[in-house]
Structures are given as C-alpha cells and as structure tokens.
Design an enzyme around this catalytic site. Sequence first.
Site, PDB file in Angstrom:
ATOM      1  N   CYS A   2       0.857  -1.190   0.000  1.00 17.76           N
ATOM      2  CA  CYS A   2       0.000   0.000   0.000  1.00 17.76           C
ATOM      3  C   CYS A   2       0.892   1.240   0.000  1.00 17.76           C
ATOM      4  CB  CYS A   2      -0.878   0.011   1.236  1.00 17.76           C
ATOM      5  SG  CYS A   2      -1.837  -1.488   1.422  1.00 17.76           S
ATOM      6  N   ARG A  27       1.891   1.534  -5.856  1.00 14.37           N
ATOM      7  CA  ARG A  27       2.078   0.561  -4.780  1.00 14.37           C
ATOM      8  C   ARG A  27       0.803  -0.218  -4.490  1.00 14.37           C
ATOM      9  NH1 ARG A  27       6.966   2.037  -1.990  1.00 14.37           N
ATOM     10  NH2 ARG A  27       6.522   0.428  -0.491  1.00 14.37           N
ATOM     11  N   TRP A  76      -3.638  -2.008  -1.478  1.00 13.32           N
ATOM     12  CA  TRP A  76      -3.596  -3.286  -2.183  1.00 13.32           C
ATOM     13  C   TRP A  76      -4.148  -4.290  -1.181  1.00 13.32           C
ATOM     14  CZ3 TRP A  76      -1.317  -8.145  -1.631  1.00 13.32           C
ATOM     15  CH2 TRP A  76      -1.269  -8.930  -2.789  1.00 13.32           C
ATOM     16  N   ASN A 102       0.078  -0.394   6.125  1.00 15.23           N
ATOM     17  CA  ASN A 102       0.588  -1.267   5.077  1.00 15.23           C
ATOM     18  C   ASN A 102       1.145  -2.500   5.764  1.00 15.23           C
ATOM     19  OD1 ASN A 102       1.741  -2.355   2.739  1.00 15.23           O
ATOM     20  ND2 ASN A 102       3.650  -1.239   3.058  1.00 15.23           N
ATOM     21  N   GLY A 103       0.849  -3.683   5.231  1.00 14.71           N
ATOM     22  CA  GLY A 103       1.380  -4.911   5.818  1.00 14.71           C
ATOM     23  C   GLY A 103       0.255  -5.829   6.264  1.00 14.71           C
ATOM     24  N   GLU A 483      11.202 -13.929 -19.057  1.00 16.53           N
ATOM     25  CA  GLU A 483      10.882 -12.532 -18.784  1.00 16.53           C
ATOM     26  C   GLU A 483       9.849 -12.010 -19.791  1.00 16.53           C
ATOM     27  OE1 GLU A 483      11.140 -10.637 -16.425  1.00 16.53           O
ATOM     28  OE2 GLU A 483      11.051  -8.605 -17.153  1.00 16.53           O
ATOM     29  N   LYS A 487       6.152 -10.601 -18.666  1.00 15.00           N
ATOM     30  CA  LYS A 487       5.660  -9.263 -19.032  1.00 15.00           C
ATOM     31  C   LYS A 487       4.290  -9.379 -19.694  1.00 15.00           C
ATOM     32  CE  LYS A 487       7.844  -6.892 -17.159  1.00 15.00           C
ATOM     33  NZ  LYS A 487       8.944  -7.337 -16.435  1.00 15.00           N
ATOM     34  N   GLU A 490       1.520 -10.352 -17.084  1.00  8.39           N
ATOM     35  CA  GLU A 490       1.115  -9.324 -16.123  1.00  8.39           C
ATOM     36  C   GLU A 490       0.442  -8.128 -16.782  1.00  8.39           C
ATOM     37  OE1 GLU A 490       4.283  -7.518 -13.786  1.00  8.39           O
ATOM     38  OE2 GLU A 490       5.698  -7.900 -15.384  1.00  8.39           O
ATOM     39  N   HIS A 506      10.241 -32.553 -24.621  1.00  9.71           N
ATOM     40  CA  HIS A 506       9.902 -33.328 -23.421  1.00  9.71           C
ATOM     41  C   HIS A 506       8.482 -33.027 -22.942  1.00  9.71           C
ATOM     42  CE1 HIS A 506      13.986 -34.745 -23.277  1.00  9.71           C
ATOM     43  NE2 HIS A 506      14.414 -33.493 -23.366  1.00  9.71           N
ATOM     44  N   LYS A 609       3.454  -2.661  -7.005  1.00  6.89           N
ATOM     45  CA  LYS A 609       4.869  -2.546  -7.330  1.00  6.89           C
ATOM     46  C   LYS A 609       5.771  -3.228  -6.313  1.00  6.89           C
ATOM     47  CE  LYS A 609       8.288  -0.911  -9.738  1.00  6.89           C
ATOM     48  NZ  LYS A 609       8.559  -1.713 -10.937  1.00  6.89           N
TER      49      LYS A 609
END
Length: 614
Positions: A2, A27, A76, A102-103, A483, A487, A490, A506, A609
Amino acid sequence: MCGIVGYVGRRQAVEVVVEGLGRLEYRGYDSSGVALVGLDGRLGVEKRAGKLANLRALLAARPTMEATVGVGHTRWATHGAPTDRNAHPHTDCHGRIAVIHNGIIENFAELRAKLEADGHKLASETDTEVVAHLLEECAEEGLAEAMRRVCRTLKGAFTLLAVSLDEPDVVVGARRNSPLVVGRGEGENFLGSDVAAFIAYTREAIELGQDQVVELRASKITVTDFHGAPAPTRDYHVDWDASAAEKGGYDYFMLKEIAEQPRAVADTLLGRVGPEGLLTLDEMRLSDEELRGINKIIVVACGTSYHAGLIAKYAIEHWAGVPCEVELASEFRYRDPILTRDTLIVVITQSGETMDTLMAVRHAREQRSRVLAVCNVNGSTVPRESDAVLYTHAGPEIAVASTKAFLTQLVACYLVALYLAQVRGTKSGDEIAGIVARLTEMPSKVEEVLGTVEPVRKLARSLADERCVLFLGRHVGFPVALEGALKLKELAYMHAEGFAAGELKHGPIALIEEGLPVVVVAPSPTGQRVTHEKIVSNIQEIRARGAKTIVIAEEGDTAVEPYADTLIRVPAVPALLQPLVATVPLQVFACELAAAKGHDVDQPRNLAKSVTVE
Ligand code: F6R
C-alpha cells in the site's frame, strides 16, 4: 504494497496528501482514502473503492476541509475485499482517531475478538481497524506512547500512521518490516512509504530503522524505539527530483522507463570502471580475501529480479568459476538450504522491500552466510540488512512491470561476476578490460534497439486477439524468454509461457497448434554456435507443426531467416550480454499488446509494485 502519506505543516493537507498518493498509486490501487485533522476540530475521513481518481472525484464534490495535518492511503487489499468500507483510514469507536496501514497484522483475529468482547464496534473486515481501537484503549497516554504500546502487542509486518483529534498537530508513524521514510521540510514534515510521496516538496529524507515510532510535528521530528528510547536514524539527500517520477510526455510510465534504459545502463556502469578497465566497486564492503574464500553463490530474488538472477548464474560461473545456484526467495528459506560462512548470497531486488527477499536475507545471515544486495532503492530495508550492496542506478521505477530495473540488475550482476573474476584471478586483467569495454558499449546498443521497435509495436497490435503466446530460448535466451512471458502475463493478461527450447520435445511441443504465436530468442550464432544450431532446429520443429514463429535474432544471423515468419533484429553483442538487447523488444511487445487490449499498462490488475507481504 500500500502507499502511505502523512503531512504536518502549513499547506492544505488534503492537497499534499493527494499529490503524494498520486505518486504512490503504483504501490496499490484497489481503493484510497484520506483523514484530515480539521482546523474546526473535526476529523474528516473520506475513502473510496477503486483507483485514486474515484477519491479525487469524491473530494472535489465536497467543500475542502481546512486542515494542515493529514494522512492518506492507497490500498492493495489483503484482509477484506476492496470496498469503500474496507478502504483506509479506519477509525476508533468515537471517530477521533484515524489509522492507515501497510502490511499484515498476523494476530488481528485474536485482537479483534478481545476488542469486540470489550464492547468495541468494528465496521470493516480489515486487520488494520483493530489498531484504531487499540489506540483508543490507551489514548490518554498520548498518541505516540499509545502507538508504542500497541506496536508491542502486534505480530506481523506493518507501517502504521495515526492522527487523533486529541493531538491535532501531530502524525504518529511506526514501522516493522515494512517501509516508512520521513521527509524533512522547513516548517513542515512528511511521511511516506517511499520518497516519491513527498519528492515534490523536499529531497531531504530520514531513513527510519526497524521497530521505530516517529512523532511528526511541523518543526520537530522525534524517533524512538517501541519502548520509548531515542532511536538512531540516518539523514540522506534524494538524488532525483519530481520530474524523474513523472511521465514526461509519454502515455505510460512503462514507455518512459523503457526509453530511459540506455541512460540507466550507463548510470549503473558509471564510476565503477577504473582507468585500465578494471573494476572498483566501492559499496562492495566485502574484502577481496572474503570474496576469494567464497565457494558457492546462491542468487535469491523474485519475479523479474529472479530472471536477472538466472542470467547472473551464466556470467558468474563462466567468468568467475564459482558454482552458482538461483533460487526463488519465496522458496529459499523453507527448504533448509545448506549455507556456510563461505556461501555468498546475492539478493536482487528493485525495491529493496520485497518481503520474501528480505526474509531470505535474514535467514541467510542467521546461518552466517554473507549477503550482497543488488538494489535500486537507496536506504531500503534489504541493502540495510545486507553485508554489502551494489546499487543499480535506474532511478525511480513507477510502472508496476519492471523494465529499466531489470536491465540495470543485469549490468550489476555482470559487474559482480567480473569483480569476482578479477579478485579470484579467473580472468586476466586484459580479458576483464575487454569484456568491460563491450559492456560500456551497451547503452548505445540498447539505444539502437529502441530505434527499431516500430515493427514490434505493429506485430503486438496484430496479435491482440490471441489467447496464448509461447516464448522459447536457450542459454541466456531462456531467462529472456521467461521474462518476455512474465511481461505479457502481467500486462496483457494472456496465457504466456517461457520454455528452454531444448525442453520442448519433453512435453511442451504438444501445445503447438496451427497459428500459435511462438517467440524465439535465438542465441548468438558466433558466441553460442552449438546452441544456435540447435535452436534453428527447434524453430523448424515448431513451424512444421503450424506455429507462427517470431524470432529475435542478431544482425547478420541468416540461418534463422527461412524459418522466421517475423524477424526482430537486435545488434550483435557478446553472447552473455545478449539479454540486454534481446529483452527490450519483448518489453515493448507486452506494453503495446496490453495497450491494444485497452489495459492499464502502468497499473495491471491485482498487482502492486512493491510486495511487502509474504
Ligand atoms: C514484474 C515485476 C515483479 C518484481 C518482483 C520483485 O514486472 O516487477 O516480478 O520483479 O515483485 O520485486 P523487487 O525486485 O522489488 O524485489
């Protein structure tokens, strides 16, 4: 996760707080809210589910509350859905104390049960609200003392800010395992989850330590531990200004940050290469003797930073000859890794606040291993708790999807690998100088790639209706494929997977069907001749089964031409450095595809983030 802002001063608090929230929205953006200590003696709390724009609209529709003290939050969600009711701030039974957080407060259920048994009425489903009621219980001790008392009873990770009508000129903050910095102004002071919260007003910051409480007044800042003893802090000057955290004419922060990569790479190399091409890493804080004694390296990180770690392994083993493992931070400490004094842990983290990574650092240090952090945020928790740090100089990264931080992490890891090679003598001075010379060319190579990405944009738009894209690579191209897939997941919310091309046969080859787009990161034909030949075969295999092949290949690589439906050219560079150029088109591809689908590129759904919960 947050974003948190606090202000005490002479300006309209609501303006300062909302401006700060705008810079911290990356955030978390499920909901947002403010609490203002009105000059008329009222506590004004406004909050709204959804993005900050919703809160802004709500505030615009109300008369401005005259207040010079306030706090603000962008959320968040962890406990409780992202609704108006669960949005922060939360208040006590009498609406006199407001709290943002936050947390995660791990023992909130038992605290809540006790508060309810004692007659408190809790209105939300959040863990945060218990703090407002706990502060109410000991309010007569004063807000700072009450905060200290409450913090001693909390388990978990938290940054907390509180305001109270009983002390209308103060904001009290507390932190444990979650970020909080102070901004020092003149006749005004600030609190923020990071310096972006107040960068428009001051660049003078104070780093708070673990388990500290700060009492913020307009012209006084008092910091103590949770028991009231004065606590040490560190002042620092922020070396970037507000414009670095603005879009600067780009549609998205992500586009701006992609474009900033040549500079970020150059800045990360700056001052680290001596006159003869040898390296001087000032912040290394581990002696050459210690580095010579290392017999194993474990790179630990999450997400994109983990992909940088996978590439670091190739460089560390190839140049420095030290066995290297790479581990997801969230798995690391739960599998009893074998760590000794001679194990070097390299943690990679853009934010320096990722909880999984922080916990890995603590675990490694408990086992007496040494920890070197590669980090982008000066003074953040991970480098503070590590034995040594190598800062990447990407500047603030605002878009949730990491781009410039990734490239600078690669550069920092190459520097670590070369430095180890230098002190351990596994490469001669001339060899190191040669590689370093190629490294210093990389900003212009990245610039070259940026000049040729228009066809990538067009390609991305043409694939906007696809449901799935696969990514293949070999050698260092494999982490690049991972990567590229991350990208796309997300940002475009598409099914995307990265595979080592040799693994296709395989299992994953069964996924190939007519028209499926497959992006192949082809290794350098000169630097990686054997793997290059093999990947050319892999491209033929998937094409024979109907895949639409999109091949990223070096200039001059003609072998791939007959099998590429779309060819994306990147400059020829030494094989180990190829990720620095090959990743860039994949960033642009994901960004453009997400934009074509109408997604919020900078703030993808469900993400934040900085992931400060485990
Ligand atoms: C993806 C992304 C994340 C982060 C991860 C680690 O684009 O940004 O996967 O890389 O959350 O974050 P840091 O590097 O801050 O530890």
